[in-house]
Write an enzyme that holds these catalytic residues in place. Structure first.
Site, mmCIF file in Angstrom:
data_model
loop_
_atom_site.group_PDB
_atom_site.id
_atom_site.type_symbol
_atom_site.label_atom_id
_atom_site.label_comp_id
_atom_site.label_asym_id
_atom_site.label_seq_id
_atom_site.Cartn_x
_atom_site.Cartn_y
_atom_site.Cartn_z
ATOM 1 N N THR A 1 -7.820 -37.146 -10.834
ATOM 2 C CA THR A 1 -8.215 -37.269 -12.491
ATOM 3 C C THR A 1 -8.825 -38.905 -12.638
ATOM 4 O O THR A 1 -8.484 -39.619 -12.022
ATOM 5 C CB THR A 1 -7.231 -36.860 -13.431
ATOM 6 N N ARG B 1 -9.309 -21.711 -15.458
ATOM 7 C CA ARG B 1 -7.955 -22.603 -15.547
ATOM 8 C C ARG B 1 -8.218 -23.759 -16.306
ATOM 9 O O ARG B 1 -9.228 -24.593 -15.905
ATOM 10 C CB ARG B 1 -7.454 -22.672 -14.222
ATOM 11 N N VAL B 2 -7.213 -24.178 -17.231
ATOM 12 C CA VAL B 2 -7.496 -25.462 -17.967
ATOM 13 C C VAL B 2 -6.178 -26.397 -17.684
ATOM 14 O O VAL B 2 -5.050 -25.902 -17.888
ATOM 15 C CB VAL B 2 -7.825 -25.349 -19.490
ATOM 16 N N GLY B 3 -6.193 -27.491 -17.289
ATOM 17 C CA GLY B 3 -5.073 -28.264 -16.953
ATOM 18 C C GLY B 3 -4.695 -29.053 -18.223
ATOM 19 O O GLY B 3 -4.918 -28.822 -19.468
ATOM 20 N N ASP B 4 -3.862 -30.289 -18.226
ATOM 21 C CA ASP B 4 -3.227 -30.994 -18.979
ATOM 22 C C ASP B 4 -4.319 -31.935 -19.590
ATOM 23 O O ASP B 4 -4.071 -32.220 -20.730
ATOM 24 C CB ASP B 4 -1.990 -31.861 -18.501
ATOM 25 N N THR C 1 -1.973 -38.018 -14.847
ATOM 26 C CA THR C 1 -2.807 -37.438 -13.691
ATOM 27 C C THR C 1 -1.676 -36.738 -12.860
ATOM 28 O O THR C 1 -0.571 -37.173 -12.776
ATOM 29 C CB THR C 1 -3.522 -38.347 -12.904
ATOM 30 N N GLY C 2 -1.773 -35.469 -12.539
ATOM 31 C CA GLY C 2 -0.965 -34.833 -11.558
ATOM 32 C C GLY C 2 -0.864 -33.422 -11.805
ATOM 33 O O GLY C 2 -1.875 -32.798 -12.313
ATOM 34 N N GLY D 1 -1.178 -30.230 -13.553
ATOM 35 C CA GLY D 1 -1.373 -30.216 -14.787
ATOM 36 C C GLY D 1 -0.366 -29.270 -15.531
ATOM 37 O O GLY D 1 0.164 -29.493 -16.664
HETATM 38 N N1 ASP Z 1 -3.795 -33.084 -14.272
HETATM 39 C C1 ASP Z 1 -5.045 -32.589 -13.516
HETATM 40 C C2 ASP Z 1 -5.200 -31.106 -13.953
HETATM 41 O O1 ASP Z 1 -4.187 -30.557 -13.575
HETATM 42 C C3 ASP Z 1 -5.137 -32.962 -12.142
HETATM 43 C C4 ASP Z 1 -4.814 -34.449 -11.497
HETATM 44 O O2 ASP Z 1 -4.724 -35.228 -12.371
HETATM 45 O O3 ASP Z 1 -4.420 -34.477 -10.511
HETATM 46 O O4 ASP Z 1 -6.158 -30.594 -13.930
#
Ligand code: ASP
Length: 308
Positions: free
Chosen positions: A176, A204-207, A227-228, A230
């Protein structure tokens, strides 16, 4: 108010284990982060707004194929791109976000259009794209976003999935980009943009585009970009949790950010990190993953970039 600026950027927690990283690649990533950091610092040093600094920093990171956002975004399971982005202005807690889009060269600019030209906070689909066209956002054909590296990562992820193995390679799985800033007028802002997780389900939608999960800014407390994994960041409302710890518990930024990333997230198996800047100009960059591409600059204070 400090009358000094503070700034942090990230290129995601999707980094390979240190032993697998080549010196050339690490150097290339640090140089890219340094370029973006210097550009955003120039905006803040010139008296520019935190909102503009985070917008331009995230655009530059989206344009950089090394990181998972805009050009170089990861692929869905169907081999398509679906991008998420958000921006928040700490002055008045105004926010805008988009999810599942593909076309705008810089998804964060479309998120800013949502904030500035509509009464919505989060937009998806045709309506988001139409807003982009109406507000002069630059669009690209789908091949602009293609990179061989991300395509190969999708093939490997799908191959592992077929053999019943979860892909644990963080550099292949996700990434991200984001930026947080405090300007010389005491205004905070945060922005985040992502292609999401490699091989994610369509829809799919992340954070990242969810205000309070992957992105948050309030002049009362802090600005955060995460980031991570989600889904875990969503379940813990990570960015807002840090804001709440500052406002309601009087915790210092670094205490709150480390507690959420190293303790709360880790307890649910969530890998990743975040960048945060407080209203007093403190910066915190915790991660519980192998590394996090990051850069920071505190006016008259410390400055640097790093991966591990
Ligand atoms: N947080 C992001 C998501 O879940 C991915 C990421 O930051 O690695 O879409």
């Amino acid at each position: 108010m400090t009358n000094c600026f503070s700034l942090a950027i990230h290129g995601g927690a999707g980094v390979p284990p240190h032993a697998q990283m080549t010196a050339d690649r690490e150097g290339e990533c640090n140089r890219a982060l340094e370029r973006v950091l210097a550009m955003a610092e120039a905006i803040l040093r010139g008296g520019g707004a935190a909102l503009d600094a985070v917008t331009e920093a995230v655009c530059a990171l989206e344009d950089e194929p090394l990181f998972n956002a805009g050009r170089g975004a990861v692929f869905t399971v169907a081999g398509t791109h679906e991008m998420d982005a958000a921006i928040m202005d700490g002055r008045g807690c105004r926010a805008g976000a988009v999810a599942g889009i593909c076309g705008p060269r810089n998804p964060v600019r479309l998120a800013r259009s949502v904030m500035e030209h509509t009464d919505c906070v989060l937009m998806i689909g045709d309506g988001a794209h139409a807003l982009g066209r109406d507000t002069g956002i630059v669009f690209e054909e789908s091949d602009y976003f293609f990179t061989q590296e991300r395509w190969d990562a999708l093939q490997e992820t799908l191959r592992l999935r077929t053999s019943g193995v979860r892909d644990e390679d963080q550099s292949r799985r996700h990434g991200t980009v984001g930026a947080v800033a405090l300007d010389r007028n005491g205004n905070l802002a945060a922005a985040t943009s992502t292609g999401g997780m490699t091989g994610k389900r369509k829809g799919r939608v992340g954070d990242s585009p969810i205000i309070g999960a992957g992105t948050f800014a309030s002049n009362e407390s802090c600005a955060v970009s995460a980031t991570g994994d989600g889904e875990i960041f969503l379940r813990l409302s990570v960015a807002h949790e840090i804001d709440a710890r500052l406002r309601l518990c009087g915790e210092a930024l670094d205490t709150a950010a480390k507690r959420v990333v190293l303790s709360d997230l880790a307890a649910l198996g969530g890998s990743g990190g975040l960048i945060a800047v407080s209203r007093t100009g403190d910066v915190s960059l915790p991660f519980n993953s192998d590394g996090m591409y990051r850069g920071w600059s505190i006016e008259n204070g410390s400055r640097g970039t790093g991966v591990y």
